[in-house]
Each structure stands twice: as structure tokens, then as C-alpha cells.
Write a protein that holds these residues in place. Structure first.
Motif, PDB file in Angstrom:
ATOM      1  N   ARG A 147      40.133  43.116  32.715  1.00 45.28           N
ATOM      2  CA  ARG A 147      39.156  42.048  32.826  1.00 45.28           C
ATOM      3  C   ARG A 147      39.575  41.088  33.941  1.00 45.28           C
ATOM      4  N   THR A 148      38.618  40.334  34.483  1.00 43.09           N
ATOM      5  CA  THR A 148      38.927  39.402  35.577  1.00 43.09           C
ATOM      6  C   THR A 148      38.453  37.988  35.295  1.00 43.09           C
ATOM      7  N   ASN A 149      38.055  37.718  34.050  1.00 44.14           N
ATOM      8  CA  ASN A 149      37.515  36.392  33.733  1.00 44.14           C
ATOM      9  C   ASN A 149      38.533  35.487  33.040  1.00 44.14           C
ATOM     10  N   HIS A 150      39.816  35.911  33.014  1.00 44.78           N
ATOM     11  CA  HIS A 150      40.898  35.102  32.458  1.00 44.78           C
ATOM     12  C   HIS A 150      40.681  34.760  30.987  1.00 44.78           C
ATOM     13  N   ASP A 202      30.696  43.002  36.160  1.00 46.05           N
ATOM     14  CA  ASP A 202      30.827  41.745  36.904  1.00 46.05           C
ATOM     15  C   ASP A 202      32.163  41.050  36.657  1.00 46.05           C
ATOM     16  N   PHE A 203      32.820  41.363  35.547  1.00 43.84           N
ATOM     17  CA  PHE A 203      34.048  40.668  35.175  1.00 43.84           C
ATOM     18  C   PHE A 203      35.175  41.656  34.890  1.00 43.84           C
ATOM     19  N   SER A 204      35.281  42.728  35.697  1.00 39.04           N
ATOM     20  CA  SER A 204      36.317  43.716  35.440  1.00 39.04           C
ATOM     21  C   SER A 204      36.592  44.551  36.674  1.00 39.04           C
TER      22      SER A 204
END
Length: 214
Positions: free
Chosen positions: A66-69, A45-47
């Protein structure tokens, strides 16, 4: 595919890229790919991740970010390299080795600071030796109590036993007294599935799964 270990934990990472070259006549070169299903670096969900195989060049490029900063810290398994061996190697004592070399490995933090990553080369033998199974049983399994036992033939002795989790990280090592008694306390380990590594005095080893249920 592992990144870091108990002695070299990654303090902070946001993404990683690398290539794996493979050299073997026994590999189905169209089958090679990298999966990031089991990774401590994040969840689907976050990558984002990619795997691109070039059969002619015998190289697969892979990346994960990762995409959640937020950076993450950890060590252990970040992915799995899948290959298919085309020959039937059952019963062979020696076979064509598979040389796997990680190259161009780069890691970054959220602020784009680059991390130093030292890749390693693996030579995997495709031949299978006829080594007898020594561990007759690990019981109880599942283990509802705080200890398990290993039963062995009389002529076989243990030299070392340790436990790893599903990522391959060592969860517990046992003392010489534990190994001699063949009784192993696991009350301090959380409920879940682990692997028991038994090393024998002759130098052979076996790995068996153990489910701990408190």
C-alpha cells in the motif's frame, strides 16, 4: 490467492511478498504471473505491485504494498495466479497434476513489524472427469426478490448449499431445512454477484453465479 479467512482475519497489514513454485510438464512456463486486480488490501490508486516469473527455475515472485501510509484489516482474495495449460485435456480422466507451493511469504505492517504467514501447498489435477451437471436451474436469476430456488432431477438430492462472494469468502450458509425445501432466503445479502455452491449427496458439487437485485 487468499490471505486469511473468516476464522483467521488479518488485523493489520501494509504489504506482502511471496514466491510460488510450480511443477508440471503441462504448464506453459512463460505464461505464469500473479495479478492483484481483485484484492481487499487496496486499490490501484494507493498501491504498488510486481510479478516476476522465472520459467527456468519454475518460480514466480510477487509483491504488493500500500502507498497511503495506513494499515488495513481483512481476509479473502488478494490476487490471482494465472497459468496456461499447454495440453488439450478435454475428455481426460487423469492428467499430470500441477503442484503449486507458496514459499518465502512475508507480510509487514506500516511500522515494518513483520507478520507471521503460514503458506499452503496446492495440488491441482489437470484431468477432467465426466461428471454430469445436476443443477438444472437456479431461479430467478437475477434474483429481484428475497429468495431463490434450486430445481433438481428427481433422483438427485442436495446435502449442502452455501453462498460465497467474488473473493471466495462465505457470505451465507443454509440450514438443513432450507436445503430440504430447496428455497433459499437471501434478503440479508447486499445487491451484487455471488456464487451458489451446491453439494450433492453423492459427493459431487456445482458452482453457479447468482445476481441479487433488491
Amino acid at each position: 490467492i487468499l490471505l486469511g479467512d473468516a476464522l483467521n482475519t488479518v488485523d493489520a497489514i501494509y504489504g506482502i511478498r511471496f514466491s510460488i513454485t510450480y511443477d508440471s510438464t503441462m504448464i506453459d512456463k512463460t505464461s505464469v504471473r500473479v495479478r492483484f486486480n481483485d484484492t481487499w488490501m487496496g486499490t490501484p490508486d494507493f498501491s504498488l505491485n510486481m510479478s516476476k516469473n522465472d520459467p527456468e527455475a519454475q518460480i514466480v515472485d510477487a509483491g504488493y504494498v500500500r502507498t497511503n501510509h495506513a494499515n488495513i484489516a481483512g481476509d479473502g482474495q488478494i490476487g490471482t495466479l494465472e497459468i496456461v495449460v499447454v495440453d488439450n485435456i478435454a475428455g481426460k480422466i487423469a492428467g499430470d497434476p500441477i503442484v503449486l507451493q507458496i514459499t518465502d511469504a512475508r507480510g509487514i505492517k506500516l511500522d515494518m513489524t513483520e507478520l507471521s504467514i503460514v503458506p499452503q501447498t496446492l495440488v491441482a489435477e489437470t484431468g477432467i472427469e465426466d461428471i454430469p451437471a445436476y443443477v438444472s436451474s437456479i431461479y430467478p436469476n437475477p434474483c429481484p426478490d428475497d429468495q431463490f430456488y434450486i430445481s433438481l432431477p428427481d433422483q438427485i438430492t442436495l446435502s449442502e448449499v452455501f453462498v460465497t462472494d467474488l473473493s471466495g469468502k462465505i457470505s451465507k450458509q443454509f440450514s438443513e431445512a432450507d436445503v430440504a425445501s430447496k428455497h433459499f432466503a437471501v434478503g440479508d445479502l447486499a445487491t451484487g454477484t455471488y456464487f451458489i455452491h451446491a453439494v450433492f449427496s453423492a459427493g459431487n458439487a456445482e458452482v453457479q453465479p447468482l445476481v441479487i437485485m433488491h
